[in-house]
Design a protein around this motif. Structure first.
Motif, PDB file in Angstrom:
ATOM      1  N   GLU A   1       0.834  -1.202   0.000  1.00 34.71           N
ATOM      2  CA  GLU A   1       0.000   0.000   0.000  1.00 34.71           C
ATOM      3  C   GLU A   1       0.869   1.253   0.000  1.00 34.71           C
ATOM      4  N   GLU A   2       1.890   1.214   0.832  1.00 38.32           N
ATOM      5  CA  GLU A   2       2.792   2.368   0.903  1.00 38.32           C
ATOM      6  C   GLU A   2       3.500   2.591  -0.437  1.00 38.32           C
ATOM      7  N   ALA A   3       3.975   1.494  -1.058  1.00 34.08           N
ATOM      8  CA  ALA A   3       4.657   1.604  -2.354  1.00 34.08           C
ATOM      9  C   ALA A   3       3.693   2.113  -3.417  1.00 34.08           C
ATOM     10  N   MET A   4       2.423   1.662  -3.389  1.00 33.84           N
ATOM     11  CA  MET A   4       1.442   2.132  -4.363  1.00 33.84           C
ATOM     12  C   MET A   4       1.155   3.615  -4.172  1.00 33.84           C
ATOM     13  N   LYS A   5       1.067   4.068  -2.927  1.00 35.02           N
ATOM     14  CA  LYS A   5       0.839   5.496  -2.660  1.00 35.02           C
ATOM     15  C   LYS A   5       2.013   6.323  -3.176  1.00 35.02           C
ATOM     16  N   GLU A   6       3.240   5.815  -2.899  1.00 32.62           N
ATOM     17  CA  GLU A   6       4.430   6.524  -3.380  1.00 32.62           C
ATOM     18  C   GLU A   6       4.435   6.585  -4.899  1.00 32.62           C
ATOM     19  N   GLN A   7       4.086   5.445  -5.542  1.00 32.00           N
ATOM     20  CA  GLN A   7       4.061   5.407  -7.006  1.00 32.00           C
ATOM     21  C   GLN A   7       3.036   6.404  -7.545  1.00 32.00           C
ATOM     22  N   GLU A   8       1.889   6.457  -6.925  1.00 32.75           N
ATOM     23  CA  GLU A   8       0.838   7.383  -7.357  1.00 32.75           C
ATOM     24  C   GLU A   8       1.307   8.824  -7.227  1.00 32.75           C
ATOM     25  N   GLU A   9       1.953   9.136  -6.097  1.00 32.66           N
ATOM     26  CA  GLU A   9       2.475  10.498  -5.902  1.00 32.66           C
ATOM     27  C   GLU A   9       3.542  10.831  -6.942  1.00 32.66           C
ATOM     28  N   HIS A  10       4.443   9.872  -7.167  1.00 31.00           N
ATOM     29  CA  HIS A  10       5.499  10.103  -8.156  1.00 31.00           C
ATOM     30  C   HIS A  10       4.918  10.266  -9.559  1.00 31.00           C
ATOM     31  N   THR A  11       3.868   9.443  -9.864  1.00 33.27           N
ATOM     32  CA  THR A  11       3.228   9.565 -11.176  1.00 33.27           C
ATOM     33  C   THR A  11       2.603  10.949 -11.330  1.00 33.27           C
ATOM     34  N   LYS A  12       1.961  11.454 -10.295  1.00 35.48           N
ATOM     35  CA  LYS A  12       1.373  12.799 -10.330  1.00 35.48           C
ATOM     36  C   LYS A  12       2.451  13.846 -10.566  1.00 35.48           C
ATOM     37  N   VAL A  13       3.579  13.693  -9.879  1.00 38.16           N
ATOM     38  CA  VAL A  13       4.674  14.662 -10.028  1.00 38.16           C
ATOM     39  C   VAL A  13       5.208  14.600 -11.456  1.00 38.16           C
ATOM     40  N   ARG A  14       5.424  13.386 -11.976  1.00 40.22           N
ATOM     41  CA  ARG A  14       5.943  13.244 -13.342  1.00 40.22           C
ATOM     42  C   ARG A  14       4.960  13.814 -14.361  1.00 40.22           C
ATOM     43  N   ASN A  15       3.684  13.523 -14.184  1.00 43.00           N
ATOM     44  CA  ASN A  15       2.668  14.045 -15.103  1.00 43.00           C
ATOM     45  C   ASN A  15       2.635  15.572 -15.071  1.00 43.00           C
ATOM     46  N   ALA A  16       2.764  16.116 -13.900  1.00 39.71           N
ATOM     47  CA  ALA A  16       2.763  17.582 -13.776  1.00 39.71           C
ATOM     48  C   ALA A  16       3.961  18.174 -14.504  1.00 39.71           C
TER      49      ALA A  16
END
Length: 171
Positions: free
Chosen positions: A122-137
């Motif tokens: 769960e923690e890794a998925m949250k981190e991945q989601e945050e990183h994906t948001k940052v990359r998309n931005a």
């Protein structure tokens, strides 16, 4: 023979003819002797019969005792077999209880491990989601809002939420 001595007997062998007993006396004495012999034989048979009764009872008691001892030995054998089966059953029960305890402990450890790994996922998925948001931005800032090339497109934030399969995003 006592009756022979009382009746007319010959005191000495060389005496006159008068001292010879009469044939009636001889028959009477012979009859008494036979009667005494028969009576004694009957008494001996009775004594022997009385003696054989205790012997027969003793033999019967001995046979009965022998049978009882054999039954007792058979019962003891059966009891020992039953005790052995009981001991084996008790041993198997103790082993099963130990196996259950070990299985319960193992299950507890596995449950804790699964929970810990689930938390890390769960923690890794949250981190991945945050990183994906940052990359998309960052990519949106570089390309601007009018990106023409759809193949190079990164998933926008509205589509960046996980689907039914976590970690797999739709295009």
């Amino acid at each position: 023979m006592s009756s022979l001595q009382n009746s007319n007997t010959v005191p000495n062998a060389g005496a006159s003819a008068e001292s010879v007993p009469s044939p009636g006396v001889v028959k009477k004495v012979e009859k008494e002797v036979k009667k005494e012999a028969k009576h004694e034989e009957k008494s001996v048979k009775g004594v022997l019969k009385d003696l054989s009764k205790p012997r027969k009872r003793k033999a019967k008691h001995k046979s009965t005792l022998s049978k009882a001892q054999k039954k007792e030995q058979d019962a003891l054998k059966e009891m020992y077999k039953a005790e052995q089966k009981h001991d084996i059953a008790v041993s198997n029960l103790r082993k099963a209880q130990q196996d259950l305890d070990l299985s319960t402990q193992s299950h507890g450890h596995l449950k804790e491990t699964v929970q810990a790994k689930g938390a890390r996922v769960e923690e890794a998925m949250k981190e991945q989601e945050e990183h994906t948001k940052v990359r998309n931005a960052k990519l949106n800032a570089l390309h601007g809002p009018s990106a023409i090339n759809e193949t190079g497109r990164i998933i926008p934030e509205s589509e960046a939420t996980p689907s039914a399969a976590p970690g797999i995003f739709q295009n």
